[in-house]
Write an enzyme that holds these catalytic residues in place. Structure first.
Site, PDB file in Angstrom:
ATOM      1  N   HIS A  72       0.884  -1.187  -0.062  1.00 54.00           N
ATOM      2  CA  HIS A  72      -0.033   0.030  -0.014  1.00 54.00           C
ATOM      3  C   HIS A  72       0.886   1.283   0.124  1.00 54.00           C
ATOM      4  O   HIS A  72       1.608   1.362   0.691  1.00 54.00           O
ATOM      5  CB  HIS A  72      -0.740   0.149   1.226  1.00 54.00           C
ATOM      6  N   TYR A 202      -9.277   5.289   6.971  1.00 53.38           N
ATOM      7  CA  TYR A 202      -9.725   5.520   8.599  1.00 53.38           C
ATOM      8  C   TYR A 202     -10.668   6.567   8.461  1.00 53.38           C
ATOM      9  O   TYR A 202     -10.536   7.675   7.829  1.00 53.38           O
ATOM     10  CB  TYR A 202      -8.502   5.950   9.196  1.00 53.38           C
ATOM     11  N   PRO A 294      -5.428  -0.576  18.274  1.00 51.62           N
ATOM     12  CA  PRO A 294      -5.196  -1.435  16.973  1.00 51.62           C
ATOM     13  C   PRO A 294      -4.989  -0.270  16.018  1.00 51.62           C
ATOM     14  O   PRO A 294      -4.479  -0.380  14.769  1.00 51.62           O
ATOM     15  CB  PRO A 294      -6.335  -2.302  16.792  1.00 51.62           C
ATOM     16  N   LYS A 298       0.095  -1.006  14.900  1.00 51.37           N
ATOM     17  CA  LYS A 298       1.605  -1.147  15.343  1.00 51.37           C
ATOM     18  C   LYS A 298       2.029  -2.397  16.133  1.00 51.37           C
ATOM     19  O   LYS A 298       3.156  -2.753  16.369  1.00 51.37           O
ATOM     20  CB  LYS A 298       1.976  -0.015  16.061  1.00 51.37           C
ATOM     21  N   TYR A 386       3.462   6.101  10.162  1.00 53.08           N
ATOM     22  CA  TYR A 386       2.720   4.800   9.547  1.00 53.08           C
ATOM     23  C   TYR A 386       3.485   3.560   8.970  1.00 53.08           C
ATOM     24  O   TYR A 386       3.468   2.639   9.180  1.00 53.08           O
ATOM     25  CB  TYR A 386       1.702   5.415   8.507  1.00 53.08           C
TER      26      TYR A 386
END
Ligand code: APR
Ligand code: PHB
Length: 396
Positions: A72, A202, A294, A298, A386
């Protein structure tokens, strides 16, 4: 029985440590409370940082993720019913994250260990640790009604948050840090194509958080923020899909392909750190030492970096007869742990509806999200955390 390293727990942390130690010629035995089927049945997150993928390859277990992982380059943020891309790769000089389930990672590691013929005891009851402050610690357990004992030089506590290892650090030495969030996530796994195959989504909505993720091009993973008091039985598939559609932007909502759930569960959200991560000859790694909510995925990645540091330290201990690595293990891990704790807490705080902050809190979040998606500086901060900060971050 005798070994060099006794590893408690056959989750991803324990299995990966076993593989890396074996590769370096260090003998190890794994002791796991559950059956292999139970361990493989647990559904967890599935976003791997490059460091984690590299480590799997290093351990000789990279073929699964190389064949079936989906890279991604982007994540999407939704707020006020609009979707905004964050070009994670572009902002981090080409770094990506890889969508590949923890269940698959565990499966690959388990198969690898079985193929090598390494010793593992599953369904081990009443696992206990002895003499961890001495040079000759032991692990005892019951298997098929018979008590067994393993003598070793070092013990790795990879037995997760509810494990037995951490409890062996004396209470006057162990310091615990914790934040429990006033909501949970209900997760659904379904064999339908992911609504957003190239970007994890998200969503901050005034109805609560939503997340669109995937396991493959034919298997999706979705989550919704829900009250902790909710029961899975209160969430029919229909209710879940309806609610998910209400929390996404209209375009994604219209594209969502729904189908029967193959797994549905509710999990609480928690931030937790135990310090130090070593006592005597016992070393904690993964969820045994820390939990992140979550949001940001990580957990597995932190477990993997603990194991990288621990394997290096243990290899140094046995091959160079030096304690330098094991003496620095806890400090070295905790720096990275706290960075990931901060990021997971921040992303959780930004994306969820907090009952106590009301509409004011919602507006503040929307203002921050608006700033984030329009500021290269803030987007870069999100992106670099990220994909995972470099292992030597802050050491230069
Ligand atoms: N004795 C032996 N084994 C135990 C004991 C015990 N007393 N208690 C727990 N275990 C086992 C559990 O059954 C489990 O298989 O230890 C293992 C711990 O595995 P995980 O919980 O998966 O933890 P870890 O390997 O650290 O993996 C971290 O898991 O929770 C996610 O988000 C987290 O992705 C991260 C990853
Ligand atoms: C998941 O795929 O399960 C997942 C993805 C991203 C997250 C959390 C979970 O931030």
């Amino acid at each position: 029985m005798q070994t060099q390293v006794a590893i408690i727990g056959a989750g991803p942390a324990g299995l990966l440590l076993g593989a890396l130690l074996h590769k370096a010629g260090i003998d190890n035995i794994i002791i796991e409370r559950q059956t292999p089927e139970y361990v493989l049945g647990r559904i967890r997150a599935g976003i791997l940082e490059q460091v984690t993928v590299d480590l799997l390859r290093d351990a000789g277990v990279g073929s699964g993720v190389d064949a079936a992982g989906t890279p991604h380059h982007q994540i999407d943020l939704v707020f006020q019913n609009k979707r905004y891309p964050i070009m994670v790769s572009e902002l981090t000089q080409g770094k990506v994250v890889t969508a590949y389930g923890q269940t698959e990672v565990t499966h690959d590691l388990m198969t690898h260990r079985a193929n090598l013929g390494l010793t593992s005891f599953y369904s081990a009851d009443e696992v206990d640790l002895h003499d961890i402050e001495s040079k000759t610690p032991r692990v005892s357990f019951s298997k098929d009604g018979r008590r067994q004992e393993i003598s070793c030089s070092l013990i790795a506590g990879c037995d997760g948050f509810h494990g037995v290892s951490r409890k062996h650090i004396p209470s006057n030495i162990l310091k615990e840090f914790e934040r429990v969030y006033p909501f949970g996530w209900i997760g659904v796994l379904a064999d339908v194509p992911p609504v957003s195959p190239h970007a994890i989504v998200y969503a901050n909505s005034d109805r609560g958080f939503a997340l669109c993720s995937m396991r493959s091009m034919t298997r999706s993973r979705y989550y919704l923020q829900c009250p902790l008091s909710d029961q899975v039985s209160e969430w029919s598939d229909e209710r879940f899909w309806d609610e998910l559609q209400l929390r996404l932007d209209p375009e994604l909502s219209a594209q969502l392909i729904m189908g029967p759930s193959i797994e549905k569960s509710i999990a609480p959200l928690r931030s937790y750190v135990a310090e130090p991560m070593r006592h005597g000859q016992l070393f904690l790694a993964g969820d045994a030492a820390h939990i992140v909510p979550p949001t940001g995925a990580k957990g597995l990645n932190l477990a993997a970096t603990d194991v990288k540091y621990l394997s290096e330290a243990m290899i140094e201990f046995f091959t160079a007869k030096s304690s330098r690595g094991i003496d620095h293990y806890s400090d070295r891990c905790l720096k990275r742990v706290w960075r990931a704790e901060r990021f997971s807490w921040w992303l959780t705080s930004l994306m969820h509806r907090f009952p106590e902050t009301g509409e004011f809190g919602q507006r503040i979040q929307e203002a921050e999200l608006d700033y984030l998606v329009h500021s290269r500086a803030l987007s870069t901060s999100l992106a670099e955390n990220y994909v995972g900060l470099p292992l030597d971050f802050g050491h230069q």
